[in-house]
Design a protein around this motif. Sequence first.
Motif, PDB file in Angstrom:
ATOM      1  N   TYR A 111       0.830  -1.205   0.000  1.00 50.57           N
ATOM      2  CA  TYR A 111       0.000   0.000   0.000  1.00 50.57           C
ATOM      3  C   TYR A 111       0.865   1.255   0.000  1.00 50.57           C
ATOM      4  O   TYR A 111       0.629   2.191  -0.767  1.00 50.57           O
ATOM      5  CB  TYR A 111      -0.924  -0.001   1.222  1.00 50.57           C
ATOM      6  N   SER A 112       1.885   1.268   0.847  1.00 57.73           N
ATOM      7  CA  SER A 112       2.756   2.434   0.957  1.00 57.73           C
ATOM      8  C   SER A 112       3.528   2.673  -0.336  1.00 57.73           C
ATOM      9  O   SER A 112       3.704   3.819  -0.766  1.00 57.73           O
ATOM     10  CB  SER A 112       3.726   2.247   2.127  1.00 57.73           C
ATOM     11  N   ILE A 113       3.993   1.593  -0.985  1.00 57.37           N
ATOM     12  CA  ILE A 113       4.721   1.729  -2.248  1.00 57.37           C
ATOM     13  C   ILE A 113       3.788   2.219  -3.356  1.00 57.37           C
ATOM     14  O   ILE A 113       4.150   3.085  -4.159  1.00 57.37           O
ATOM     15  CB  ILE A 113       5.349   0.375  -2.652  1.00 57.37           C
ATOM     16  N   LEU A 114       2.567   1.675  -3.388  1.00 54.25           N
ATOM     17  CA  LEU A 114       1.611   2.013  -4.452  1.00 54.25           C
ATOM     18  C   LEU A 114       1.058   3.420  -4.296  1.00 54.25           C
ATOM     19  O   LEU A 114       0.944   4.172  -5.271  1.00 54.25           O
ATOM     20  CB  LEU A 114       0.459   1.001  -4.440  1.00 54.25           C
ATOM     21  N   ILE A 115       0.699   3.786  -3.074  1.00 59.83           N
ATOM     22  CA  ILE A 115      -0.018   5.042  -2.835  1.00 59.83           C
ATOM     23  C   ILE A 115       0.903   6.175  -2.404  1.00 59.83           C
ATOM     24  O   ILE A 115       0.663   7.340  -2.715  1.00 59.83           O
ATOM     25  CB  ILE A 115      -1.105   4.840  -1.749  1.00 59.83           C
ATOM     26  N   SER A 116       1.992   5.828  -1.702  1.00 62.19           N
ATOM     27  CA  SER A 116       2.854   6.866  -1.129  1.00 62.19           C
ATOM     28  C   SER A 116       4.291   6.668  -1.596  1.00 62.19           C
ATOM     29  O   SER A 116       4.529   6.285  -2.737  1.00 62.19           O
ATOM     30  CB  SER A 116       2.733   6.821   0.407  1.00 62.19           C
ATOM     31  N   ASP A 117       5.246   6.895  -0.691  1.00 61.46           N
ATOM     32  CA  ASP A 117       6.655   6.833  -1.075  1.00 61.46           C
ATOM     33  C   ASP A 117       7.359   5.607  -0.510  1.00 61.46           C
ATOM     34  O   ASP A 117       8.587   5.528  -0.521  1.00 61.46           O
ATOM     35  CB  ASP A 117       7.379   8.101  -0.615  1.00 61.46           C
ATOM     36  N   TYR A 162      -8.982   0.433  -1.638  1.00 61.07           N
ATOM     37  CA  TYR A 162      -8.745  -0.942  -2.068  1.00 61.07           C
ATOM     38  C   TYR A 162      -7.579  -0.982  -3.057  1.00 61.07           C
ATOM     39  O   TYR A 162      -7.298  -0.014  -3.749  1.00 61.07           O
ATOM     40  CB  TYR A 162      -9.980  -1.512  -2.783  1.00 61.07           C
ATOM     41  N   PHE A 163      -6.930  -2.122  -3.103  1.00 60.27           N
ATOM     42  CA  PHE A 163      -6.064  -2.424  -4.239  1.00 60.27           C
ATOM     43  C   PHE A 163      -6.183  -3.910  -4.525  1.00 60.27           C
ATOM     44  O   PHE A 163      -6.725  -4.682  -3.721  1.00 60.27           O
ATOM     45  CB  PHE A 163      -4.613  -1.981  -4.007  1.00 60.27           C
ATOM     46  N   VAL A 175       4.348  -4.015 -11.058  1.00 57.56           N
ATOM     47  CA  VAL A 175       4.610  -5.397 -11.452  1.00 57.56           C
ATOM     48  C   VAL A 175       5.934  -5.829 -10.840  1.00 57.56           C
ATOM     49  O   VAL A 175       6.919  -5.094 -10.881  1.00 57.56           O
ATOM     50  CB  VAL A 175       4.684  -5.543 -12.993  1.00 57.56           C
ATOM     51  N   TYR A 176       5.924  -7.026 -10.240  1.00 57.47           N
ATOM     52  CA  TYR A 176       7.174  -7.618  -9.758  1.00 57.47           C
ATOM     53  C   TYR A 176       7.133  -9.110 -10.045  1.00 57.47           C
ATOM     54  O   TYR A 176       6.283  -9.829  -9.523  1.00 57.47           O
ATOM     55  CB  TYR A 176       7.368  -7.350  -8.268  1.00 57.47           C
ATOM     56  N   LYS A 177       8.028  -9.562 -10.918  1.00 52.50           N
ATOM     57  CA  LYS A 177       8.064 -10.965 -11.342  1.00 52.50           C
ATOM     58  C   LYS A 177       6.683 -11.389 -11.858  1.00 52.50           C
ATOM     59  O   LYS A 177       6.209 -10.862 -12.851  1.00 52.50           O
ATOM     60  CB  LYS A 177       8.590 -11.843 -10.205  1.00 52.50           C
ATOM     61  N   ASP A 178       6.003 -12.317 -11.159  1.00 45.83           N
ATOM     62  CA  ASP A 178       4.718 -12.799 -11.678  1.00 45.83           C
ATOM     63  C   ASP A 178       3.525 -12.221 -10.931  1.00 45.83           C
ATOM     64  O   ASP A 178       2.420 -12.771 -10.975  1.00 45.83           O
ATOM     65  CB  ASP A 178       4.662 -14.338 -11.613  1.00 45.83           C
ATOM     66  N   THR A 179       3.728 -11.101 -10.241  1.00 43.88           N
ATOM     67  CA  THR A 179       2.657 -10.483  -9.448  1.00 43.88           C
ATOM     68  C   THR A 179       2.360  -9.069  -9.949  1.00 43.88           C
ATOM     69  O   THR A 179       3.273  -8.290 -10.222  1.00 43.88           O
ATOM     70  CB  THR A 179       3.038 -10.448  -7.951  1.00 43.88           C
ATOM     71  N   LEU A 180       1.080  -8.761 -10.043  1.00 43.20           N
ATOM     72  CA  LEU A 180       0.611  -7.450 -10.494  1.00 43.20           C
ATOM     73  C   LEU A 180      -0.226  -6.821  -9.390  1.00 43.20           C
ATOM     74  O   LEU A 180      -1.125  -7.466  -8.832  1.00 43.20           O
ATOM     75  CB  LEU A 180      -0.238  -7.605 -11.760  1.00 43.20           C
ATOM     76  N   ILE A 181       0.057  -5.582  -9.060  1.00 47.38           N
ATOM     77  CA  ILE A 181      -0.731  -4.818  -8.088  1.00 47.38           C
ATOM     78  C   ILE A 181      -1.437  -3.698  -8.847  1.00 47.38           C
ATOM     79  O   ILE A 181      -0.794  -2.910  -9.534  1.00 47.38           O
ATOM     80  CB  ILE A 181       0.161  -4.184  -6.989  1.00 47.38           C
ATOM     81  N   GLU A 182      -2.750  -3.627  -8.714  1.00 45.43           N
ATOM     82  CA  GLU A 182      -3.545  -2.590  -9.385  1.00 45.43           C
ATOM     83  C   GLU A 182      -4.283  -1.753  -8.364  1.00 45.43           C
ATOM     84  O   GLU A 182      -4.861  -2.293  -7.414  1.00 45.43           O
ATOM     85  CB  GLU A 182      -4.598  -3.216 -10.307  1.00 45.43           C
ATOM     86  N   GLU A 183      -4.296  -0.439  -8.575  1.00 43.32           N
ATOM     87  CA  GLU A 183      -5.123   0.401  -7.734  1.00 43.32           C
ATOM     88  C   GLU A 183      -6.598   0.183  -8.086  1.00 43.32           C
ATOM     89  O   GLU A 183      -6.934  -0.245  -9.184  1.00 43.32           O
ATOM     90  CB  GLU A 183      -4.756   1.879  -7.908  1.00 43.32           C
ATOM     91  N   HIS A 184      -7.454   0.494  -7.126  1.00 48.02           N
ATOM     92  CA  HIS A 184      -8.897   0.368  -7.341  1.00 48.02           C
ATOM     93  C   HIS A 184      -9.398   1.524  -8.196  1.00 48.02           C
ATOM     94  O   HIS A 184      -8.994   2.672  -8.005  1.00 48.02           O
ATOM     95  CB  HIS A 184      -9.610   0.377  -5.982  1.00 48.02           C
ATOM     96  N   ILE A 185     -10.252   1.222  -9.163  1.00 51.08           N
ATOM     97  CA  ILE A 185     -10.900   2.255  -9.980  1.00 51.08           C
ATOM     98  C   ILE A 185     -12.314   2.448  -9.449  1.00 51.08           C
ATOM     99  O   ILE A 185     -13.158   1.556  -9.561  1.00 51.08           O
ATOM    100  CB  ILE A 185     -10.921   1.856 -11.470  1.00 51.08           C
ATOM    101  N   ALA A 186     -12.540   3.596  -8.832  1.00 46.64           N
ATOM    102  CA  ALA A 186     -13.828   3.852  -8.180  1.00 46.64           C
ATOM    103  C   ALA A 186     -14.903   4.170  -9.211  1.00 46.64           C
ATOM    104  O   ALA A 186     -14.640   4.792 -10.239  1.00 46.64           O
ATOM    105  CB  ALA A 186     -13.678   5.006  -7.186  1.00 46.64           C
TER     106      ALA A 186
END
Length: 353
Positions: free
Chosen positions: A79-85, A124-125, A153-164
């Motif tokens: 969450y911190s990497i995706l949304i913040s620093d 959400y993510f 994206v890291y190796k075989d994992t994808l993190i997506e932010e929530h689209i409201a």
Amino acid sequence: MDDLKISKKKPTYPVSSKLHDYLQEYNRNIRLPIFYDDLLRFQGSIVVYDKNDEDTMWIRVYYNEFDREEIDLSLKRVYSILISDGNETIFKYLNVDSIDYCTFGNSKPFRVKVRNILNDNYTYFYVKKADASRVYGLELEHMLSPYNLNFLVYKDTLIEEHIAGIPGDEFIKHMLPECSHAEKSQIAKEFVKFNERCMIRLLGDMRSYNYVIVPIHDFDHVVYKIRAIDFDQQCYEGKLKIYRPQFFKENFKMVELVKEKIQKESIEQYKIEERSIVAKRMISYHERIEELLDCMQNDTLSTPEHIAILKEEIYNYTMDVEFRRSKGMGQIMKNALDFVKRNYQGMNMKNFF
């Protein structure tokens, strides 16, 4: 209204090293503390129902005490990497309220709810298996649509932010009938533009539950926008109609709205507007899009049968021989965007898609 058949199980295409390099260049490829497979270690689950007690196709999963502590900490880091620093000082204010697993569809994502305990705000993510089709779809959406997207994206994992937004099927069923005449006209216009945008960049399967309606308050009225939320079917299917939301029976009410509210001349005007906007975005993102298309042309994103069908159908639609010469989905995508840009720069709008 056509009864279009979507491939029941689209294969997962791996993220190539070339695409990983592209993602790293644009800060999308970042080392993550957790993988999709780690979340599959849940010990039990319960069905998640909506406010009307209907099955949402999501299950809430539970982990043993040791795993949960480790997973919660890792998800806070994500969450911190995706949304913040990426700073850990915010961890003490965060709580992972729930982890849900979707049993429906190709991607089988995990949905993570993170709450700020100081004010109860939450977001959400999603954690998914990294699939090249999905990654290309997200990047093209980021560059060619009006909306920016945040994903990692890291190796075989994808993190997506929530689209409201309001799920399209829910909006059509419960809210559309209550909209005013002016609102329905504006929604019809937006659907024409959304339909055109999906076709130009070959985003398939935009049935009503794969996009959301976003109401935006503007002075004394509400403007409705349409956003895609599912990018699994980027450049995969063979039939051109699958890339045109108007042909899905789930969008029948939207198509009827367009017929009722918008004259043919206006439809053509809105299509030209959308093509011009996409062309301008392509010019703005020129180098980045060229790099992405270079990756796409070196990747396998579909079957030879689908490629053969699609390039012939687009050729019949445009009479541009470059489509027949396409060797793969990446090249079809490149030719489609080049076609749009050439027509925009030549101001020859009649020969667009």
